[in-house]
Design a protein around this motif. Sequence first.
Motif, mmCIF file in Angstrom:
data_model
loop_
_atom_site.group_PDB
_atom_site.id
_atom_site.type_symbol
_atom_site.label_atom_id
_atom_site.label_comp_id
_atom_site.label_asym_id
_atom_site.label_seq_id
_atom_site.Cartn_x
_atom_site.Cartn_y
_atom_site.Cartn_z
ATOM 1 N N TYR A 135 0.822 -1.208 0.000
ATOM 2 C CA TYR A 135 0.000 0.000 0.000
ATOM 3 C C TYR A 135 0.852 1.252 0.000
ATOM 4 O O TYR A 135 0.573 2.211 -0.695
ATOM 5 C CB TYR A 135 -0.941 0.039 1.211
ATOM 6 C CG TYR A 135 -1.759 1.302 1.190
ATOM 7 C CD1 TYR A 135 -1.393 2.408 1.944
ATOM 8 C CD2 TYR A 135 -2.863 1.406 0.347
ATOM 9 C CE1 TYR A 135 -2.119 3.580 1.875
ATOM 10 C CE2 TYR A 135 -3.584 2.576 0.269
ATOM 11 C CZ TYR A 135 -3.212 3.655 1.041
ATOM 12 O OH TYR A 135 -3.925 4.815 0.956
ATOM 13 N N SER A 160 -6.928 6.441 12.407
ATOM 14 C CA SER A 160 -6.669 5.010 12.279
ATOM 15 C C SER A 160 -6.624 4.308 13.621
ATOM 16 O O SER A 160 -6.952 3.148 13.745
ATOM 17 C CB SER A 160 -5.345 4.787 11.537
ATOM 18 O OG SER A 160 -4.277 5.430 12.202
ATOM 19 N N THR A 338 -3.898 10.365 6.147
ATOM 20 C CA THR A 338 -2.825 9.479 5.709
ATOM 21 C C THR A 338 -3.091 8.893 4.336
ATOM 22 O O THR A 338 -2.180 8.440 3.656
ATOM 23 C CB THR A 338 -2.624 8.333 6.716
ATOM 24 O OG1 THR A 338 -3.862 7.622 6.873
ATOM 25 C CG2 THR A 338 -2.180 8.871 8.071
ATOM 26 N N ARG A 339 -4.358 8.881 3.915
ATOM 27 C CA ARG A 339 -4.736 8.410 2.587
ATOM 28 C C ARG A 339 -5.612 9.457 1.910
ATOM 29 O O ARG A 339 -6.144 10.359 2.552
ATOM 30 C CB ARG A 339 -5.492 7.077 2.678
ATOM 31 C CG ARG A 339 -4.678 5.939 3.281
ATOM 32 C CD ARG A 339 -5.493 4.665 3.346
ATOM 33 N NE ARG A 339 -4.745 3.577 3.963
ATOM 34 C CZ ARG A 339 -5.239 2.366 4.187
ATOM 35 N NH1 ARG A 339 -6.475 2.086 3.834
ATOM 36 N NH2 ARG A 339 -4.497 1.431 4.751
ATOM 37 N N THR A 358 -10.120 4.966 -3.374
ATOM 38 C CA THR A 358 -8.836 5.266 -2.751
ATOM 39 C C THR A 358 -7.853 5.515 -3.886
ATOM 40 O O THR A 358 -7.711 4.678 -4.789
ATOM 41 C CB THR A 358 -8.354 4.099 -1.882
ATOM 42 O OG1 THR A 358 -9.317 3.869 -0.832
ATOM 43 C CG2 THR A 358 -7.011 4.411 -1.250
ATOM 44 N N THR A 384 -10.579 8.189 6.313
ATOM 45 C CA THR A 384 -9.939 7.497 5.190
ATOM 46 C C THR A 384 -9.127 6.297 5.657
ATOM 47 O O THR A 384 -8.819 5.413 4.863
ATOM 48 C CB THR A 384 -9.019 8.450 4.416
ATOM 49 O OG1 THR A 384 -7.981 8.941 5.275
ATOM 50 C CG2 THR A 384 -9.814 9.633 3.867
ATOM 51 N N ASP A 385 -8.751 6.259 6.927
ATOM 52 C CA ASP A 385 -7.935 5.164 7.457
ATOM 53 C C ASP A 385 -8.270 4.974 8.929
ATOM 54 O O ASP A 385 -7.709 5.657 9.770
ATOM 55 C CB ASP A 385 -6.448 5.491 7.288
ATOM 56 C CG ASP A 385 -5.543 4.343 7.727
ATOM 57 O OD1 ASP A 385 -6.065 3.225 7.904
ATOM 58 O OD2 ASP A 385 -4.338 4.565 7.903
ATOM 59 N N PRO A 386 -9.258 4.081 9.229
ATOM 60 C CA PRO A 386 -10.000 3.159 8.366
ATOM 61 C C PRO A 386 -10.972 3.923 7.478
ATOM 62 O O PRO A 386 -11.396 5.029 7.813
ATOM 63 C CB PRO A 386 -10.735 2.274 9.360
ATOM 64 C CG PRO A 386 -10.933 3.166 10.553
ATOM 65 C CD PRO A 386 -9.692 3.989 10.644
ATOM 66 N N ARG A 412 -7.815 -0.965 0.662
ATOM 67 C CA ARG A 412 -6.838 -1.568 -0.241
ATOM 68 C C ARG A 412 -7.494 -2.339 -1.386
ATOM 69 O O ARG A 412 -6.942 -2.423 -2.471
ATOM 70 C CB ARG A 412 -5.907 -2.489 0.535
ATOM 71 C CG ARG A 412 -5.019 -1.751 1.547
ATOM 72 C CD ARG A 412 -4.177 -2.747 2.346
ATOM 73 N NE ARG A 412 -3.208 -2.072 3.199
ATOM 74 C CZ ARG A 412 -3.470 -1.615 4.425
ATOM 75 N NH1 ARG A 412 -4.678 -1.781 4.919
ATOM 76 N NH2 ARG A 412 -2.536 -1.010 5.139
#
Length: 586
Positions: A135, A160, A338-339, A358, A384-386, A412
């Motif tokens: 990832y 997250s 983070t994403r 994503t 976004t993360d989760p 993912r």
Amino acid sequence: MTQPPPPPPNQPPQPPNQPPQAPPPGYGYPQPAPPQPPAQPGYGYPQPPAQPGYGYPQPPAQPGYGYPGAQHNPYAQPTPPGYGYPGQPGYPGQPVTVPMQPQPGKGGGRNNTALLIVVAAVVAIALIIGGGVWYARSSGDDGKKHDTASSGGKNGAGTSGGTSGGGGKEKAPADTAAKVLFQVPMPRTDDTIGTTGSWLTDTVYAKSGIAEIVGYDPAKGTKLWTLKLPGPVCAASSHVTSDGLTAITFQPKMPTKDRTAGCSEVAAVDLTAGTKLWTKSIKTGDIPITFQNVTVAQHTVAVGSSDGGAAFDIGSGKVLWQPKPDDTCYDAGYGGGTRLVAVRKCGAYDNRQLHIQTIDPKTGKVISEYKMPAGVEYASVVSTDPLVIAADVGDSAGDGSGVSDYFSIDGRTGRLLARISAPGDTYGGHCDGITRIEGCRQIAAGHGRLYLPTEVHDGSGQYDKTNEIVAFDLTTGKPARGRAEAGDGYTLSPLRMDGGNLLAYMAPPWNKGGQVVSIDGDSLSTTKLLENPGTRSVHQGESGLLPEYAEILFGKGRLYMSAVFAHKTDSAYGKEYLLMAFGTDG
């Protein structure tokens, strides 16, 4: 366009010897969603709060509490329609969890090129071989540190979370009693002007004012810098890079009484230096695009609109992608951190298909995709993360919250893990998926769980209202055991994750100060971190900055509450503040 109407002033207070007002008709039941403003150029910031003091129950008469019995009770405020609660107190009904199979989609690049999504078998092999490295490389990791924290830079943990409860940075001091560190009065204005945006780093607390951003010393409130802007801030990312950079959109000039100047300007801001790194705009033909939302992910600034999305390198301002004339789909907005996650819309208005993608923050390449169920017109990114998406499926929420269901997705692979039903008459929290893709309040996700407040309901006392925070497993969608209870007179609102813990704000009863608590991510047991003064003047200011409509940040034992609008004030209803900061001596 016409400016949004100013928030109504507090209603005249009730005499203290009178019993609390009866709730308005329909109180306790889902209310119709408020009418949405027409889609006008320049509309790019949220509506003003409906009522200062929103959510506060009527207090009983208390002669002798700092004022004679014959005076008006300054804390008596009507409960606005729509802030309902279930008829019976106690633990809410369990939600319905409906597992759904992901639907394969045509990947959509930012330039509408068909990008292939790797089939599940190949993904599984890649994950087994590469582990977490797969990832990181797919996300455009260039070996540099581009971590992005939510709501407060290094002091604000992302969503997250950890792998077990605990591990948070925020610890309870020996004495949790807080004092007012500093406060800034509401700016003078005859109109309603957006002041969206507040950020907290190790060295600065920054807050948007009227066509400016001001940086303050986090403890003393001393002005460190002032960044002047030609027009008001329209949207602001809550994410800050590890080197103190964030992003905003703003109007190129001050609005008039009948029209805004359009939220066409995008800028990166250095919160340490108090400077703009660059300013950009994107045009469709000769008309600048108005961007309703902005976010930061790793080293990328991403903005979305009904005309499509664009992205820039946060350091240089280099355009990474922008809308193409032949696009048949468009990025309505993005979630960052983070994403980077895009909410991409395809099809006609009455037959819309939403794709949750994503994407690589550097190139816009699709890493994974999930298609929302048919009939979902709008969606909000909770995290976004989760990866957690909120949507009002079939306009079924019925309470104006913008949420009926939460979708937990594997970022993912694009596989749906769980769909969590959250009836509007049982759970709180609000999302604005129409103009604010990241516009969710009082909701948090992390530590493998989704944390939601219940709606306010009767407490054990005659006039007491209260609520709880409950959790749901993001893999199975099942409710977790236990609940965090606010206690009589208090109401809990999730703020953000802190490691494996959840930080939450507790709105107080009429004669107490608000609190910040840390909730263990597993047991949901609470630990008090801070309690504000319960004095009349402090309570009055705090009650105008509640989490339903204000911005609340907490870090290093300090609480910052700030307004998202400046408006004309009326001294008859008490002093209002742009921001209030609280802290303990610990």
